[in-house]
Write an enzyme that holds these catalytic residues in place. Structure first.
Site, mmCIF file in Angstrom:
data_model
loop_
_atom_site.group_PDB
_atom_site.id
_atom_site.type_symbol
_atom_site.label_atom_id
_atom_site.label_comp_id
_atom_site.label_asym_id
_atom_site.label_seq_id
_atom_site.Cartn_x
_atom_site.Cartn_y
_atom_site.Cartn_z
ATOM 1 N N HIS A 1 -51.900 19.860 -3.284
ATOM 2 C CA HIS A 1 -51.067 19.507 -2.126
ATOM 3 C C HIS A 1 -51.758 18.329 -1.452
ATOM 4 C CE1 HIS A 1 -48.660 19.854 1.507
ATOM 5 N NE2 HIS A 1 -49.783 19.789 2.190
ATOM 6 N N GLU B 1 -43.950 24.071 -2.904
ATOM 7 C CA GLU B 1 -44.431 24.803 -1.726
ATOM 8 C C GLU B 1 -44.070 24.092 -0.421
ATOM 9 O OE1 GLU B 1 -48.454 27.000 -1.882
ATOM 10 O OE2 GLU B 1 -48.832 25.026 -1.007
ATOM 11 N N CYS C 1 -49.505 18.828 33.428
ATOM 12 C CA CYS C 1 -50.323 17.966 34.267
ATOM 13 C C CYS C 1 -51.193 17.068 33.396
ATOM 14 C CB CYS C 1 -51.201 18.830 35.167
ATOM 15 S SG CYS C 1 -52.253 19.900 34.190
ATOM 16 N N TYR D 1 -43.178 23.031 12.356
ATOM 17 C CA TYR D 1 -44.352 22.711 13.167
ATOM 18 C C TYR D 1 -43.940 22.511 14.634
ATOM 19 C CZ TYR D 1 -45.901 22.116 8.422
ATOM 20 O OH TYR D 1 -46.152 22.337 7.097
#
Ligand code: LLP
Length: 429
Positions: free
Chosen positions: A202, A279, A351, A387
């Protein structure tokens, strides 16, 4: 009333009204479209095994959805093993080859560069197949699971990702077993009594097919070194999805053909069938996911106009981490909002100046052309299903948002928004 087709306006997600979703579940909110996930799974049907890198989006309902599509799963931690088992995945494969003569596929594979003590315990307890990214894992596993079969994750010496932070190949990456160390690692596996049945590469996340294509040749060279014990090869993940308006969907058929030819050459050489896996993480869920957020303030800082919404980088971290671009649209509350598009910067409640969704790599604030929006209107951040929620945090003691799945026009809560009590659970005075 503005036509729903006007650029930058969105009133529905998969047939569900954005206003209804916001009113029912509150904002900020993650919404997933089940049909888009199914379509992306089916795009990859040519592969023997689609193994979902669940780190991209590991909500149980999403895992169950891809499982129903016949997709298997990758796990990188004890928590992800627990999720996979809870979503209904079996811990290990049937022993017999299938009717196609292919070796059985492992429903769950643990892929990592280390075992922490917990994950080693979980792997041993459930008999989960391991994809070793470091040679030290071999002896650690052999001691607890004598005679196990393993996969080797190999770093081919090159990599590519949408950001340097997601490039997982080459000397700059900690990932995988270095390609020149294979002979030594094979000896270690043999001494430890483990058989290498799988090979995996990968090279990075959000890369492109040109870079991914180089992996097939690199894997084939290593496969020849490993030899006849190999029964499974994995092309890894990394498939790109379009985020920018001018990006097109990658043509995956040529990519499969390349890998299929690699597999066939190895089958001829070894004299047995080889299972071919892919994958993906992002590819299966990115486009299905939306963050629905509400505009809470509109202000001008000199010449620049800001929309401040109730989601921040605690909700979606990709812009602050990588300068990632996410498409955005406005869902007006009223039926007759101002039509003019305007250039705005979009930021959140945190913040920290970096809490901006319209930023470029390096943290520079950019603007986006969006239909005029005021306080109370909704802003939808798109292509956020990979994600997204999984990298959300409790920064500023903000609760993790709710997650909702839309399927066949109806919607249901698949994760409740955290409460103030959830935020302090486990803490002591
Ligand atoms: N396999 C392995 C071993 C991986 O490490 C990854 C991703 C994948 C598969 C899936 O890659 P994908 O198909 O999703 O590109 N947080 C970053 C992405 C990190 C990827 C980590 N590993 C982002 O938001 O872009």
């Amino acid at each position: 009333m503005i036509a729903p087709s006007l650029p930058g306006l969105r009133r529905e997600i998969a047939g569900a009204s954005v206003v209804d979703l916001a009113d029912t579940y509150g904002t900020p909110l993650y919404v997933y479209d089940a049909d888009t996930v199914r379509r992306r799974c089916r795009d990859l049907a040519a592969w023997d095994t689609i193994r979902f890198a669940q780190k991209a989006c590991s909500n149980l309902a999403l895992l169950a959805l891809v499982r129903q599509e016949g997709v298997l799963v990758d796990a990188v931690s004890t928590g992800e093993i627990h999720r996979a088992l809870t979503a209904g995945y079996a811990p290990h494969a049937a022993r017999q080859p299938g009717p196609d003569g292919l070796p059985p596929a492992h429903p769950i594979v643990y892929t990592a560069d280390i075992f922490d003590r917990d994950s080693l315990d979980a792997v041993v307890r459930h008999g989960i197949h391991v994809n070793c990214g470091s040679a030290d894992m071999i002896e650690q596993l052999a001691e607890r699971m004598p005679g196990a079969a393993i996969t080797l994750r190999v770093n081919p010496g090159f990599g590519h990702g949408h950001s340097q932070k997601t490039n997982t190949g080459g000397e700059g990456s900690k990932h995988g077993i270095w390609h020149e160390e294979i002979a030594d690692v094979l000896r270690r596996a043999e001494w430890a009594g483990l058989q290498v049945s799988g090979l995996h590469m990968h090279i990075g996340s959000g890369t492109d097919l040109a870079h991914l294509a180089d992996v097939a040749g690199a894997l084939e060279r290593v496969a020849v070194e490993v030899g006849r014990t190999l029964t499974t090869i994995s092309a890894g993940g990394g498939l790109p999805v379009p985020y920018q308006p001018d990006e097109v969907r990658a043509d995956l058929s040529g990519y499969f053909t390349l890998w299929d030819a690699t597999r066939k050459r190895l089958e001829d050489r070894f004299g047995h069938r080889i299972r071919l896996e892919i994958e993906p993480g992002r590819y299966l869920t990115a486009e299905s996911g939306f963050v629905v957020t509400e505009v809470r303030a509109v202000k001008k800082q000199g010449s620049r106009k800001y929309l401040l919404v109730d989601a921040g980088f605690n909700t979606l971290a990709r812009p602050v981490l990588y300068g990632s671009y996410h498409p955005m649209s406005v869902c007006p509350r009223s039926e007759a909002p101002g039509q003019a598009a305007e250039e705005v910067a979009v930021g959140g409640p945190l913040c920290e100046s970096g809490d901006i969704f319209t930023q470029t790599d390096g943290g520079f604030v950019a603007t986006r052309s969006l239909p005029t929006a005021g306080v109370g209107d909704l802003l939808v951040i798109e292509v956020a299903g990979a994600y997204g929620f999984v990298m959300a945090s409790n920064y500023n003691s903000k609760p993790l948002p709710a997650e909702v799945l839309v399927d066949a026009g109806s919607h249901r809560l698949v994760r409740a928004r955290q409460t103030p009590e959830d935020l302090i659970r486990g803490e002591c005075l």
